[in-house]
Design an enzyme around this catalytic site. Structure first.
Site, mmCIF file in Angstrom:
data_model
loop_
_atom_site.group_PDB
_atom_site.id
_atom_site.type_symbol
_atom_site.label_atom_id
_atom_site.label_comp_id
_atom_site.label_asym_id
_atom_site.label_seq_id
_atom_site.Cartn_x
_atom_site.Cartn_y
_atom_site.Cartn_z
ATOM 1 N N ARG A 27 20.693 -2.768 -72.673
ATOM 2 C CA ARG A 27 21.251 -3.618 -71.618
ATOM 3 C C ARG A 27 22.132 -4.682 -72.225
ATOM 4 O O ARG A 27 21.720 -5.403 -73.125
ATOM 5 C CB ARG A 27 20.123 -4.307 -70.836
ATOM 6 N N THR A 63 9.600 -16.470 -52.969
ATOM 7 C CA THR A 63 10.396 -17.134 -54.002
ATOM 8 C C THR A 63 11.343 -18.118 -53.342
ATOM 9 O O THR A 63 11.717 -17.948 -52.178
ATOM 10 C CB THR A 63 11.206 -16.118 -54.828
ATOM 11 N N LYS A 109 15.780 -16.564 -54.134
ATOM 12 C CA LYS A 109 16.624 -15.511 -53.537
ATOM 13 C C LYS A 109 17.181 -16.021 -52.208
ATOM 14 O O LYS A 109 18.151 -16.766 -52.213
ATOM 15 C CB LYS A 109 15.845 -14.207 -53.480
ATOM 16 N N HIS A 164 11.835 -10.666 -50.998
ATOM 17 C CA HIS A 164 13.157 -10.247 -50.514
ATOM 18 C C HIS A 164 13.317 -10.464 -49.014
ATOM 19 O O HIS A 164 14.300 -10.025 -48.415
ATOM 20 C CB HIS A 164 13.424 -8.785 -50.874
ATOM 21 N N SER A 186 -2.678 -0.959 -54.865
ATOM 22 C CA SER A 186 -1.329 -1.443 -55.142
ATOM 23 C C SER A 186 -0.293 -0.400 -54.744
ATOM 24 O O SER A 186 -0.374 0.765 -55.160
ATOM 25 C CB SER A 186 -1.240 -1.749 -56.644
ATOM 26 N N THR A 237 14.116 1.621 -63.650
ATOM 27 C CA THR A 237 14.032 0.785 -62.449
ATOM 28 C C THR A 237 13.959 1.655 -61.186
ATOM 29 O O THR A 237 13.250 1.339 -60.238
ATOM 30 C CB THR A 237 15.240 -0.171 -62.376
ATOM 31 N N THR A 277 1.715 -25.228 -67.442
ATOM 32 C CA THR A 277 3.164 -25.168 -67.612
ATOM 33 C C THR A 277 3.789 -26.357 -66.889
ATOM 34 O O THR A 277 3.270 -26.817 -65.870
ATOM 35 C CB THR A 277 3.724 -23.825 -67.084
ATOM 36 N N THR A 278 4.882 -26.855 -67.428
ATOM 37 C CA THR A 278 5.573 -27.993 -66.829
ATOM 38 C C THR A 278 6.038 -27.630 -65.419
ATOM 39 O O THR A 278 6.532 -26.531 -65.196
ATOM 40 C CB THR A 278 6.770 -28.389 -67.713
#
Ligand SMILES: *Cc1c(COP(=O)(O)O)cnc(C)c1O
Length: 408
Positions: free
Chosen positions: A29, A255, A258, A227, A146, A373, A287-288
């Site tokens: 890639r 999220t 997006k 999505h 799943s 993918t 984590t920060t």
């Protein structure tokens, strides 16, 4: 120490060989650096070596509504940086919780009709950390069901819970899911893990039906609406809001990167689940936290997207126009009800070639989506029209595709 000794560890040689192998398989890639022009989205500038910058029209961005270039959203970030500085300066427990974090968590909980929300540094981390933590609770006595096409972040979370079992059901296949639920032992905790809009084919799960199965077999439900948030439902609460079933889902994940155009991930659920994950999920604790500027921009974006249905109407008007143009030109694509328009090429080499030619000759950016993918034989360009794609941009894309795909 000489370089020879310094780099004699076998891992150096391993990397070199592995890279050659990947190159041979055609899976290497390479990035295409492009700078987005906030005043001309979806136009990006491409600069090669010392040449002048060339404007490129991007067709693959996940900023579906263009919220990332919305002046109010950008200004919220600028103002917050000036007031609060560039970084968060700590984890949530150690000076890294700003009132804005809690405001955004409350806003997201409200959006999804849940009691509480929890922010993570990305959608990836929200899935990985939440699923791993849930599935290692209760002595790890869990089975995760799943969907076959679940995103890598969910698979990582499930696999990270070593004592939990994982049963993969056929993609969006309710009969297969029910067979597998029925075959599973009764006394093991069950978690159904699935998405609403699947990112590569753009198909949509029947959330209500999956939740009905969950009730029948006493399973908890975990839904990735990454999505879909911002795009579906009367306020952009996702497909679960559109279908009126948000209250049937136990945990809704999303999220901010997006449809909301900024950055960060989150989950929403009943308060005891959110509190448990807040206190137990390592990927949340150690984590920060997201910088206040990012949170301020995301909060502004979520509020605008909730109020302004015209953004969703405009997006889908553009998508339908583009689909119509493809049809008129006989270009093969998967027609879905989602914002994702996959144009199937069906061959990895050709897919790469078409993509490169679009970029170099037509100044259009649509990266090739190849195996692993998507399955071999379904290699594609995954196109995501947004409200800022003009008719002219669409006509140019269709003309280019026609020349490249239908020339034989
Ligand atoms: C992109 C993606 C994620 C990860 O979200 P980020 O905020 O980009 O880390 C999670 N789930 C799905 C289905 C995705 O496509």
């Amino acid at each position: 120490m000489s370089d020879h000794l310094r780099f004699s560890h076998p891992f150096y040689a391993y990397c070199k060989e592995a890279l050659e192998d990947i190159e041979k398989q055609g899976r290497y890639r390479r990035f295409t650096p492009l700078s987005r022009q906030s005043s001309h989205y979806p136009v990006y500038d491409r600069k090669i070596n010392t040449q002048k910058e060339t404007p490129i029209v991007a067709w693959s961005a996940n900023d579906y509504l263009g919220m990332g270039i919305e002046p109010e959203v950008m200004n919220a970030a600028i103002t917050a940086i000036q007031k609060y500085g560039a970084g968060a300066g700590g984890t949530r427990n150690i000076a890294g919780t700003h009132p804005l974090h809690e405001e955004l968590e409350a806003e997201l909980a409200d959006l999804h009709e849940k009691e509480a929300g929890l922010l993570f540094v990305s959608g990836y981390v929200s899935n990985q950390a939440s699923l791993q933590t849930i599935l290692t609770s209760m002595s790890g006595n869990w089975i995760a069901f799943s969907d076959q096409q679940n995103h890598n972040s969910m698979i990582a979370g499930i696999k990270g819970a070593k004592s939990a079992d994982c049963v993969i059901f056929k993609h969006n296949d309710l009969q297969d899911l029910e067979n597998k639920l029925a075959a599973a032992p009764k006394d093991v905790a069950k978690l159904l893990v699935f998405e609403s809009v699947y990112s590569m084919d753009g198909d949509i799960a029947d959330i209500g039906a999956i939740c009905a199965l969950a009730r029948k077999y006493n399973a908890l439900t975990y839904l990735d609406e990454v999505h879909a948030v911002g795009l579906y439902g009367k306020e952009g609460g996702g497909v679960s809001q559109r279908d009126g079933v948000a209250d049937q889902v136990d945990i809704i994940e999303g999220t901010l990167a997006k449809g909301f155009g900024v950055h960060g991930g989150y989950i929403t659920a009943k308060r005891e689940i959110i509190e448990y994950l807040r206190l137990a999920a390592a990927g949340f604790i150690f984590t920060t936290s997201l910088p206040p500027s990012v949170v301020a921009a995301a909060l502004t974006s979520v509020r605008l997207v909730r109020l302004q249905n015209w953004r969703r109407e405009k997006l889908f008007e553009r998508i339908h126009t583009f689909q119509r143009k493809l049809k008129e030109a006989d270009i093969p694509f998967i027609e879905t009800e989602s914002q994702i328009v996959p144009v199937i090429i069906g061959n990895a080499e050709l897919c790469k070639e078409v993509s490169q030619c679009l970029l170099d000759k037509y100044h259009i950016y649509a990266p090739p989506i190849n195996y692993p993918t998507v399955p071999k034989g379904t290699e594609r360009l995954r196109l995501t029209p947004n409200p800022y794609h003009t008719d002219e941009m669409m006509d140019n894309m269709v003309k280019a595709l026609k020349t490249l795909l239908l020339k034989k």
